[in-house]
Write a protein that holds these residues in place. Structure first.
Motif: not given
Length: 378
Positions: A205-215
Motif C-alpha cells: 500500500a502507498l505511500p512508498y516513502r522513497r521511490c526511484l524511477d529508472l529511465g
C-alpha cells in the motif's frame, strides 16, 4: 537581365538565407528562381533540402525525384532522396535508390549505414548485415555498427551480441524522441507505467516513502504515482519522495516540467547506480531494460539500494531463447528470458512476487510480448 540571370541571383539569395537559418525565406526565393528556370537540378535540390528542414517531406521528395530524372547519377541527390524516403516510410523506394547510390560511390560510408538500416526495417537481414560490415570496413563507428550488425546477424556469424548499446546512440535516440514521446507511446498502446504502478500499489500500500524511477523519460511513472497518491490521500498525509534518472537531458527537462519529482538526475543508468545512495522502498523501470541489455549490474545495484522488503518493479520484452539470457532484436531493442530474470533475482537476494506475461506495446500493429516483473528484497 535575362530570366536565367534573375534565377541565378535568386538562387544566391536563397543560399544566403539558408546560411543564416531563414528557411522560409530561402524556400520563397528558391520557388521564385524555379519559376524562372524550371527543372533546374540545383534549384530542385536546394529547395528540397530546405523543405525537408521545414518538415515538408512529401513536396521535398517530389522535387528530389524530379532532380534524379535530370541528373540520375548525382550522388548527393540520390543520398538525400534515399534518406528522405526512409524517414517518410517509403522503404522500398529508399532501398532502390540507396542501392544505386552505393553502386555509384561504394566508398561513401553513410550510404552503407542508411541502406543497411532500411534493409533491416524491410526484414532483409542478411543483406543488411553485409551493408553494416561494409560500413565498418570503410571506417564507420565500430561500436555503433557492430550493434547494428548484431541486431540482424541472427546466427551470430561474425558478430557478438553487445552487452549494452552504445551510450551516444541511446542519448541521441531519446533526445530526438522526447517532444513526441508520450503521444507516440499512446499510439503504441503502451500501458507499462499504469500496470507497474497499479500492481505495486496492490502489493504494498502507498505511500512508498522513497521511490526511484529508472529511465524516467518524461515522467509517466511519476505522474501515475502522484495520481494514485491523491486517490489514497485520506490514508496517508505523507507523499512519497520521488526521484528519477534518465540518460537524455531533454527527457529530464520534460520530467522536471511535470513537477512530480523531488529530485532528477541526468546520467547514464549504470554509472549512476554505482554512486546512488540507499535506501529506497520501491524502484521502477518501465520499458527501460530494452535499451540496457545485460542486467547483472542493474540487479546487483538495485539490490543494494532497496531496503529489506522493498519492491523492484519493471517491464521487459520477452525472449524465446535463454542461451545468453537476453538477445538483441532487429528492432534494436533487447529482449530478456524469464529464466534469466529469475536467476538474477535469486542471485541478488530478491523474492519473486509475480512475473506476469502480457503485451508491452504494439509494433506495426503487432503485439510485442513481454513480462511485468515484481521482486521483493529479502
Amino acid at each position: 537581365m535575362t530570366a536565367f540571370d534573375q534565377a541565378r541571383h535568386l538562387f544566391q539569395e536563397g543560399l544566403d538565407f539558408v546560411h543564416s537559418g531563414q528557411l522560409n525565406d530561402a524556400a520563397r526565393v528558391f520557388r521564385q528562381a524555379l519559376s524562372l528556370a524550371p527543372a533546374r537540378p540545383s534549384l530542385l535540390f536546394n529547395l528540397a533540402v530546405v523543405l525537408l528542414g521545414l518538415g515538408q517531406q512529401d513536396e521535398a521528395i517530389e522535387l528530389l525525384e524530379q532532380a534524379v530524372v535530370q541528373t540520375p547519377d548525382d550522388i548527393d541527390v540520390l543520398e538525400r532522396l534515399g534518406v528522405a524516403c526512409a524517414e517518410s516510410g517509403r522503404l522500398l523506394r529508399s532501398a532502390e535508390i540507396l542501392q544505386k547510390a552505393t553502386d555509384l560511390e561504394p566508398a561513401r560510408v553513410a550510404l552503407w549505414t542508411c541502406r543497411g538500416s532500411v534493409l533491416r526495417e524491410l526484414g532483409r537481414y542478411e543483406t543488411a548485415a553485409d551493408c553494416f560490415r561494409r560500413a565498418i570496413d570503410l571506417g564507420a563507428d565500430p561500436d555503433l555498427h557492430r550493434f547494428y550488425l548484431a541486431s540482424v546477424d541472427a546466427v551470430g556469424a561474425g558478430s557478438r551480441v553487445p552487452a549494452h548499446p552504445p551510450l551516444d546512440y541511446v542519448k541521441g535516440l531519446f533526445d530526438a524522441y522526447s517532444d513526441d514521446f508520450e503521444s507516440h507511446l499512446i499510439a503504441l498502446g503502451y500501458q507499462a507505467p499504469d500496470i507497474l504502478v497499479k500492481e505495486a500499489v496492490s502489493l504494498c500500500a502507498l505511500p512508498y516513502r522513497r521511490c526511484l524511477d529508472l529511465g524516467c523519460g518524461t515522467g509517466l511513472i511519476g505522474k501515475r504515482i502522484r495520481e494514485l497518491e491523491s486517490q489514497y490521500a485520506s490514508l496517508s498525509a505523507d507523499p512519497s519522495r520521488l526521484e528519477g534518472v534518465d540518460v537524455s537531458a531533454r527527457m529530464v527537462d520534460l520530467a522536471a516540467q511535470s513537477g512530480v519529482y523531488d529530485q532528477l538526475y541526468q546520467a547514464d543508468l549504470l554509472a549512476w547506480l554505482d554512486t546512488a545512495q540507499p535506501a529506497y522502498d520501491a524502484v521502477f523501470a518501465a520499458d527501460v531494460f530494452i535499451y540496457v541489455g545485460a542486467l547483472e549490474e542493474v540487479f546487483s545495484a538495485v539490490s543494494m539500494l532497496l531496503q529489506a522488503g522493498g519492491l523492484f518493479a519493471f517491464s521487459v520484452e520477452a525472449s524465446a531463447t535463454d542461451e545468453a539470457g537476453f538477445q538483441l532484436m532487429p528492432s534494436l531493442r533487447y529482449a530478456h528470458s524469464r529464466p534469466y530474470l529469475e536467476r538474477l533475482a535469486l542471485r541478488n537476494g530478491m523474492d519473486i512476487v509475480q512475473i506476469r506475461e502480457g503485451v508491452v506495446r504494439f509494433d506495426q500493429n503487432r503485439p510485442v510480448d513481454g513480462f511485468f516483473v515484481f521482486l521483493r528484497r529479502i
